[in-house]
Design a protein around this motif. Sequence first.
Motif, PDB file in Angstrom:
ATOM      1  N   HIS A  69      34.575  36.303  29.716  1.00 47.30           N
ATOM      2  CA  HIS A  69      35.373  37.222  30.526  1.00 47.30           C
ATOM      3  C   HIS A  69      34.901  37.231  31.971  1.00 47.30           C
ATOM      4  O   HIS A  69      33.710  37.099  32.242  1.00 47.30           O
ATOM      5  CB  HIS A  69      35.264  38.659  29.989  1.00 47.30           C
ATOM      6  N   GLU A  70      35.846  37.397  32.869  1.00 47.39           N
ATOM      7  CA  GLU A  70      35.512  37.648  34.270  1.00 47.39           C
ATOM      8  C   GLU A  70      35.993  39.045  34.611  1.00 47.39           C
ATOM      9  O   GLU A  70      36.883  39.591  33.959  1.00 47.39           O
ATOM     10  CB  GLU A  70      36.126  36.603  35.200  1.00 47.39           C
ATOM     11  N   THR A  71      35.364  39.617  35.608  1.00 41.35           N
ATOM     12  CA  THR A  71      35.754  40.936  36.077  1.00 41.35           C
ATOM     13  C   THR A  71      36.203  40.799  37.526  1.00 41.35           C
ATOM     14  O   THR A  71      35.452  40.321  38.368  1.00 41.35           O
ATOM     15  CB  THR A  71      34.582  41.936  35.963  1.00 41.35           C
ATOM     16  N   VAL A  72      37.443  41.181  37.783  1.00 47.91           N
ATOM     17  CA  VAL A  72      38.004  41.120  39.131  1.00 47.91           C
ATOM     18  C   VAL A  72      38.529  42.507  39.473  1.00 47.91           C
ATOM     19  O   VAL A  72      39.357  43.053  38.738  1.00 47.91           O
ATOM     20  CB  VAL A  72      39.147  40.069  39.211  1.00 47.91           C
ATOM     21  N   ASP A  73      38.046  43.071  40.562  1.00 45.74           N
ATOM     22  CA  ASP A  73      38.451  44.415  40.997  1.00 45.74           C
ATOM     23  C   ASP A  73      38.320  45.437  39.866  1.00 45.74           C
ATOM     24  O   ASP A  73      39.200  46.264  39.648  1.00 45.74           O
ATOM     25  CB  ASP A  73      39.888  44.400  41.532  1.00 45.74           C
ATOM     26  N   GLY A  74      37.207  45.347  39.116  1.00 45.65           N
ATOM     27  CA  GLY A  74      36.941  46.301  38.049  1.00 45.65           C
ATOM     28  C   GLY A  74      37.718  46.073  36.771  1.00 45.65           C
ATOM     29  O   GLY A  74      37.592  46.841  35.820  1.00 45.65           O
ATOM     30  N   THR A  75      38.535  45.016  36.722  1.00 47.39           N
ATOM     31  CA  THR A  75      39.330  44.736  35.531  1.00 47.39           C
ATOM     32  C   THR A  75      38.791  43.494  34.835  1.00 47.39           C
ATOM     33  O   THR A  75      38.634  42.445  35.451  1.00 47.39           O
ATOM     34  CB  THR A  75      40.809  44.508  35.907  1.00 47.39           C
ATOM     35  N   MET A  76      38.515  43.620  33.526  1.00 47.35           N
ATOM     36  CA  MET A  76      37.983  42.512  32.753  1.00 47.35           C
ATOM     37  C   MET A  76      39.138  41.724  32.143  1.00 47.35           C
ATOM     38  O   MET A  76      40.107  42.311  31.661  1.00 47.35           O
ATOM     39  CB  MET A  76      37.063  43.108  31.696  1.00 47.35           C
ATOM     40  N   GLN A  77      39.015  40.392  32.178  1.00 46.40           N
ATOM     41  CA  GLN A  77      40.031  39.554  31.543  1.00 46.40           C
ATOM     42  C   GLN A  77      39.382  38.296  30.971  1.00 46.40           C
ATOM     43  O   GLN A  77      38.454  37.757  31.563  1.00 46.40           O
ATOM     44  CB  GLN A  77      41.138  39.190  32.523  1.00 46.40           C
ATOM     45  N   GLU A  78      39.884  37.868  29.820  1.00 42.05           N
ATOM     46  CA  GLU A  78      39.387  36.652  29.196  1.00 42.05           C
ATOM     47  C   GLU A  78      39.835  35.453  30.025  1.00 42.05           C
ATOM     48  O   GLU A  78      40.964  35.415  30.522  1.00 42.05           O
ATOM     49  CB  GLU A  78      39.920  36.556  27.776  1.00 42.05           C
ATOM     50  N   VAL A  79      38.931  34.472  30.186  1.00 46.08           N
ATOM     51  CA  VAL A  79      39.254  33.248  30.917  1.00 46.08           C
ATOM     52  C   VAL A  79      38.864  32.038  30.065  1.00 46.08           C
ATOM     53  O   VAL A  79      38.064  32.145  29.142  1.00 46.08           O
ATOM     54  CB  VAL A  79      38.540  33.192  32.294  1.00 46.08           C
ATOM     55  N   LYS A  80      39.450  30.900  30.381  1.00 51.33           N
ATOM     56  CA  LYS A  80      39.154  29.673  29.644  1.00 51.33           C
ATOM     57  C   LYS A  80      37.802  29.092  30.037  1.00 51.33           C
ATOM     58  O   LYS A  80      37.163  28.407  29.244  1.00 51.33           O
ATOM     59  CB  LYS A  80      40.248  28.633  29.878  1.00 51.33           C
ATOM     60  N   SER A  81      37.357  29.353  31.276  1.00 47.36           N
ATOM     61  CA  SER A  81      36.075  28.813  31.733  1.00 47.36           C
ATOM     62  C   SER A  81      35.604  29.569  32.977  1.00 47.36           C
ATOM     63  O   SER A  81      36.401  30.255  33.629  1.00 47.36           O
ATOM     64  CB  SER A  81      36.203  27.320  32.050  1.00 47.36           C
ATOM     65  N   LEU A  82      34.317  29.416  33.268  1.00 47.99           N
ATOM     66  CA  LEU A  82      33.730  29.957  34.498  1.00 47.99           C
ATOM     67  C   LEU A  82      32.969  28.832  35.182  1.00 47.99           C
ATOM     68  O   LEU A  82      32.221  28.088  34.538  1.00 47.99           O
ATOM     69  CB  LEU A  82      32.787  31.124  34.193  1.00 47.99           C
TER      70      LEU A  82
END
Length: 159
Positions: free
Chosen positions: A85-98
């Motif tokens: 997961h990444e967190t952008v502007d306080g919102t967490m979202q699942e991502v395929k990669s970092l």
Amino acid sequence: MRRRLGPAALVIAGALTLAGCGGSDSGDSGDSGSGEAELSAGSAYMPQPVSDAMAAGFLTVTNKGGAADELTSVTSDIAGQVTVHETVDGTMQEVKSLKIPAGGRLELKSGGDHLMFEQLKSKPKEGQTVSVELHFAHSGPMKVEMPVKPATYTPKTGH
């Protein structure tokens, strides 16, 4: 860094700089003479989960190599699945990669990018260790031991 670089070296340096900025993926993994990723992991921990169903995990992946890489997935015997997961502007979202930039690092930390252990098979307790395997786009898999810390644990350094 005031050395004269040939046109090809300037193009490669420019491409690596853009790749490190998190812009659109050009498809160039840095394989054109820039070296390989050299990955290591540290500062790993899991706060003792408060839920029976899920837990979070944090660590830092350092890349001392000359090519970028990406964390694409994580597996662990303790969970049915582990998502990134990444967190952008306080919102967490699942991502395929970092992305893990060349000469840089990927920090998974509380309040930021992190791992989510879902469908826990057992609830880890403080003092135990959770084994995970990190999978990357270009590098081989890496096993990491994650100590389980108190639910309110806040690291002094690294996160």
